[in-house]
Design a protein around this motif. Structure first.
Motif, PDB file in Angstrom:
ATOM      1  N   ILE A  85       4.571  11.614 -12.515  1.00  0.00           N
ATOM      2  CA  ILE A  85       5.321  10.388 -12.230  1.00  0.00           C
ATOM      3  C   ILE A  85       4.431   9.410 -11.480  1.00  0.00           C
ATOM      4  CG2 ILE A  85       7.248   9.409 -10.930  1.00  0.00           C
ATOM      5  CD1 ILE A  85       8.780  11.977 -11.444  1.00  0.00           C
ATOM      6  N   GLY A  86       3.736   9.902 -10.485  1.00  0.00           N
ATOM      7  CA  GLY A  86       2.869   9.035  -9.710  1.00  0.00           C
ATOM      8  C   GLY A  86       2.093   9.810  -8.671  1.00  0.00           C
ATOM      9  N   MET A  87       1.124   9.141  -8.066  1.00  0.00           N
ATOM     10  CA  MET A  87       0.289   9.714  -7.016  1.00  0.00           C
ATOM     11  C   MET A  87       0.759   9.175  -5.660  1.00  0.00           C
ATOM     12  SD  MET A  87      -3.825   9.166  -6.425  1.00  0.00           S
ATOM     13  CE  MET A  87      -4.237   9.768  -8.075  1.00  0.00           C
ATOM     14  N   ARG A  88       0.929  10.062  -4.718  1.00  0.00           N
ATOM     15  CA  ARG A  88       1.342   9.633  -3.398  1.00  0.00           C
ATOM     16  C   ARG A  88       0.183   8.946  -2.674  1.00  0.00           C
ATOM     17  NH1 ARG A  88       3.887  15.366  -2.031  1.00  0.00           N
ATOM     18  NH2 ARG A  88       2.565  15.908  -3.797  1.00  0.00           N
ATOM     19  N   THR A  89       0.495   7.906  -1.930  1.00  0.00           N
ATOM     20  CA  THR A  89      -0.525   7.168  -1.188  1.00  0.00           C
ATOM     21  C   THR A  89      -0.167   7.174   0.291  1.00  0.00           C
ATOM     22  OG1 THR A  89       0.603   5.023  -1.414  1.00  0.00           O
ATOM     23  CG2 THR A  89      -0.929   5.658  -3.168  1.00  0.00           C
ATOM     24  N   ALA A  90      -1.164   7.003   1.116  1.00  0.00           N
ATOM     25  CA  ALA A  90      -0.950   6.941   2.557  1.00  0.00           C
ATOM     26  C   ALA A  90      -1.551   5.654   3.083  1.00  0.00           C
ATOM     27  CB  ALA A  90      -1.575   8.146   3.257  1.00  0.00           C
ATOM     28  N   TYR A  91      -0.686   4.765   3.587  1.00  0.00           N
ATOM     29  CA  TYR A  91      -1.134   3.493   4.160  1.00  0.00           C
ATOM     30  C   TYR A  91      -2.070   2.760   3.207  1.00  0.00           C
ATOM     31  CZ  TYR A  91       0.914   5.940   8.034  1.00  0.00           C
ATOM     32  OH  TYR A  91       1.795   6.649   8.823  1.00  0.00           O
ATOM     33  N   GLY A  92      -1.688   2.766   1.915  1.00  0.00           N
ATOM     34  CA  GLY A  92      -2.418   2.032   0.901  1.00  0.00           C
ATOM     35  C   GLY A  92      -3.530   2.808   0.228  1.00  0.00           C
ATOM     36  N   HIS A 204     -12.405   3.991   1.731  1.00  0.00           N
ATOM     37  CA  HIS A 204     -11.163   4.444   1.114  1.00  0.00           C
ATOM     38  C   HIS A 204     -10.227   5.249   2.018  1.00  0.00           C
ATOM     39  CE1 HIS A 204     -12.474   3.096  -2.817  1.00  0.00           C
ATOM     40  NE2 HIS A 204     -13.609   3.777  -2.689  1.00  0.00           N
ATOM     41  N   SER A 205     -10.730   5.841   3.086  1.00  0.00           N
ATOM     42  CA  SER A 205      -9.886   6.753   3.857  1.00  0.00           C
ATOM     43  C   SER A 205      -8.961   6.004   4.805  1.00  0.00           C
ATOM     44  CB  SER A 205     -10.751   7.725   4.664  1.00  0.00           C
ATOM     45  OG  SER A 205      -9.926   8.537   5.474  1.00  0.00           O
ATOM     46  N   SER A 206      -7.698   6.369   4.780  1.00  0.00           N
ATOM     47  CA  SER A 206      -6.740   5.792   5.721  1.00  0.00           C
ATOM     48  C   SER A 206      -6.944   6.352   7.126  1.00  0.00           C
ATOM     49  CB  SER A 206      -5.307   6.067   5.252  1.00  0.00           C
ATOM     50  OG  SER A 206      -5.046   7.459   5.172  1.00  0.00           O
ATOM     51  N   GLU A 207      -7.779   7.395   7.248  1.00  0.00           N
ATOM     52  CA  GLU A 207      -8.024   8.003   8.555  1.00  0.00           C
ATOM     53  C   GLU A 207      -9.166   7.333   9.326  1.00  0.00           C
ATOM     54  OE1 GLU A 207      -7.472  10.233   5.819  1.00  0.00           O
ATOM     55  OE2 GLU A 207      -5.412  10.401   6.565  1.00  0.00           O
ATOM     56  N   TYR A 208      -9.958   6.507   8.647  1.00  0.00           N
ATOM     57  CA  TYR A 208     -11.149   5.968   9.318  1.00  0.00           C
ATOM     58  C   TYR A 208     -10.794   5.090  10.516  1.00  0.00           C
ATOM     59  CZ  TYR A 208     -15.401   3.314  10.226  1.00  0.00           C
ATOM     60  OH  TYR A 208     -16.488   2.730  10.840  1.00  0.00           O
ATOM     61  N   TRP A 274       4.395  12.429   5.180  1.00  0.00           N
ATOM     62  CA  TRP A 274       2.963  12.177   5.338  1.00  0.00           C
ATOM     63  C   TRP A 274       2.438  11.075   4.426  1.00  0.00           C
ATOM     64  CZ3 TRP A 274      -0.132  12.657   1.083  1.00  0.00           C
ATOM     65  CH2 TRP A 274       0.304  13.479   0.043  1.00  0.00           C
ATOM     66  N   PHE A 275       3.249  10.590   3.490  1.00  0.00           N
ATOM     67  CA  PHE A 275       2.787   9.518   2.612  1.00  0.00           C
ATOM     68  C   PHE A 275       3.731   8.325   2.708  1.00  0.00           C
ATOM     69  CE2 PHE A 275       5.404  12.398   0.144  1.00  0.00           C
ATOM     70  CZ  PHE A 275       6.215  11.588  -0.621  1.00  0.00           C
ATOM     71  N   THR A 276       3.221   7.154   2.319  1.00  0.00           N
ATOM     72  CA  THR A 276       3.954   5.909   2.529  1.00  0.00           C
ATOM     73  C   THR A 276       4.247   5.153   1.244  1.00  0.00           C
ATOM     74  OG1 THR A 276       1.848   4.787   2.944  1.00  0.00           O
ATOM     75  CG2 THR A 276       3.058   5.607   4.862  1.00  0.00           C
ATOM     76  N   GLY A 277       3.841   5.701   0.112  1.00  0.00           N
ATOM     77  CA  GLY A 277       4.108   5.054  -1.163  1.00  0.00           C
ATOM     78  C   GLY A 277       3.730   5.954  -2.315  1.00  0.00           C
ATOM     79  N   ILE A 278       4.075   5.534  -3.527  1.00  0.00           N
ATOM     80  CA  ILE A 278       3.766   6.275  -4.749  1.00  0.00           C
ATOM     81  C   ILE A 278       3.305   5.260  -5.788  1.00  0.00           C
ATOM     82  CG2 ILE A 278       4.668   7.796  -6.556  1.00  0.00           C
ATOM     83  CD1 ILE A 278       6.897   8.527  -4.454  1.00  0.00           C
ATOM     84  N   GLU A 279       2.130   5.491  -6.370  1.00  0.00           N
ATOM     85  CA  GLU A 279       1.629   4.580  -7.383  1.00  0.00           C
ATOM     86  C   GLU A 279       1.450   5.312  -8.712  1.00  0.00           C
ATOM     87  OE1 GLU A 279      -3.194   4.519  -7.025  1.00  0.00           O
ATOM     88  OE2 GLU A 279      -2.098   3.224  -5.637  1.00  0.00           O
ATOM     89  N   GLU A 280       1.459   4.577  -9.794  1.00  0.00           N
ATOM     90  CA  GLU A 280       1.317   5.181 -11.112  1.00  0.00           C
ATOM     91  C   GLU A 280      -0.023   5.911 -11.222  1.00  0.00           C
ATOM     92  OE1 GLU A 280       2.654   3.088 -14.657  1.00  0.00           O
ATOM     93  OE2 GLU A 280       3.371   1.472 -13.359  1.00  0.00           O
TER      94      GLU A 280
END
Length: 305
Positions: A85-92, A204-208, A274-280
């Motif tokens: 359905i989609g890939m989970r994303t974290a803070y973009g 790319h890392s939301s942790e940086y 732990w995730f903030t969105g879902i993208e295709e």
């Protein structure tokens, strides 16, 4: 798998949850998503926690679930009966990273120094906690044997139940000299400048942005030994033969969800998703996972409980 998943006779959509972190109440974490989906679609959603990574995927194959929170490693194994359905994303961010760290005052300077030592990894099927780090060690010239489906040769690798406990064992057990975790579990204790040599992590890392911000008396500074190549975040998948009338509406609602739908402001920090969105996403996005499994000679089914 009989008995490990409950079933419903109410016609509810069965949403299977992957037990990625044993220390969390995953049903409570997903409850805001359930409430959002029910409000958007008028469907009834039943959240069911699976017993293992493999059980999560098998629930789709055996019609014990309609939709599932799965691990990245489930994508190649689900070909033919499970749709992404989609890939989970974290803070973009749709990509995440694995790290191998040691203590700040350790004599370990590189991965090759781990020969003959003891190191912890995460759960056996964890992409960032175990599989990617094992390949990192192998690429550094260490003989990892058939770990995690057996023992390593050049060093002792020990599975911890999850990322946090892998890191905690490094801090609390003098015999352990390094720990593999996802960056989300290690970066708060690693000074930010140590990541600056890893351009893809910085980009790319939301942790940086918050790296090093969690160092205190109870969470000592860690030193970075290595960072993995970018990894695709975990997908949400659906049973291919699920043709319920609510499927399209649920999939659309998932892809259109924003952070406040998934992590409402009034949710206790302990139970934040732990995730903030879902993208295709497509299967080709998970080719790095195929490559890792191939390099280690593993198949998803090797990790059944």
């Amino acid at each position: 798998m009989a008995g490990c998943l409950s079933s419903t006779e109410s016609g509810a959509v069965r949403f299977i949850l992957n037990p990625a972190e044993e220390q969390t109440d995953i049903v409570q974490e997903y409850t805001p998503m359930k409430e959002y989906l029910e409000g958007e679609t008028e469907a009834e959603i039943e959240l069911i926690r699976a017993d293992s990574y493999v059980d999560t995927l098998e629930s789709l194959e055996t019609d014990q679930g309609d939709i599932a929170d799965t691990s990245p490693t489930a994508v190649p194994a689900g070909d033919g009966f499970a749709d992404i359905i989609g890939m989970r994303t974290a803070y973009g961010g749709a990509l995440y990273f694995s790290t191998i760290t040691t203590l700040a005052d350790s004599d370990i300077e590189s991965l090759s120094d781990l020969e003959g030592e003891v190191m912890t990894t995460g759960a056996r099927m964890s992409t960032s906690g175990t599989l990617a780090p094992t390949l990192m060690l192998k690429d550094a010239g260490l003989d990892t044997g058939n770990y995690p489906d057996g023992d390593a040769v050049d060093l002792e690798l020990q599975n911890a139940p999850d990322h946090d406990r892998s890191r905690e064992q490094l801090v609390n057990d003098d015999a352990i000299v390094a720990a593999a975790t996802g960056a989300f579990a290690s970066a708060p204790q690693v000074p930010q400048e140590q990541f600056d040599d890893y351009s893809e992590f910085v980009e790319h890392s939301s942790e940086y942005e918050d790296a090093g911000s969690g160092i205190d008396d109870e969470n000592p500074e860690l030193r970075l030994l290595a960072v993995s190549d970018p990894l695709p975040r975990a997908p949400i998948m659906a049973r291919s033969e699920w043709d319920g009338s609510e499927r399209d509406a649920i999939e659309t609602a998932l892809l259109e969800a924003d952070e406040t739908d998934l992590v409402p402001e009034d949710v206790d920090d302990e139970y934040e998703l732990w995730f903030t969105g879902i993208e295709e996403a497509e299967r080709s996005d998970y080719e790095p996972i195929d490559d890792i499994l191939d390099e280690l000679g593993l198949e998803f089914q090797d990790f059944g409980e």
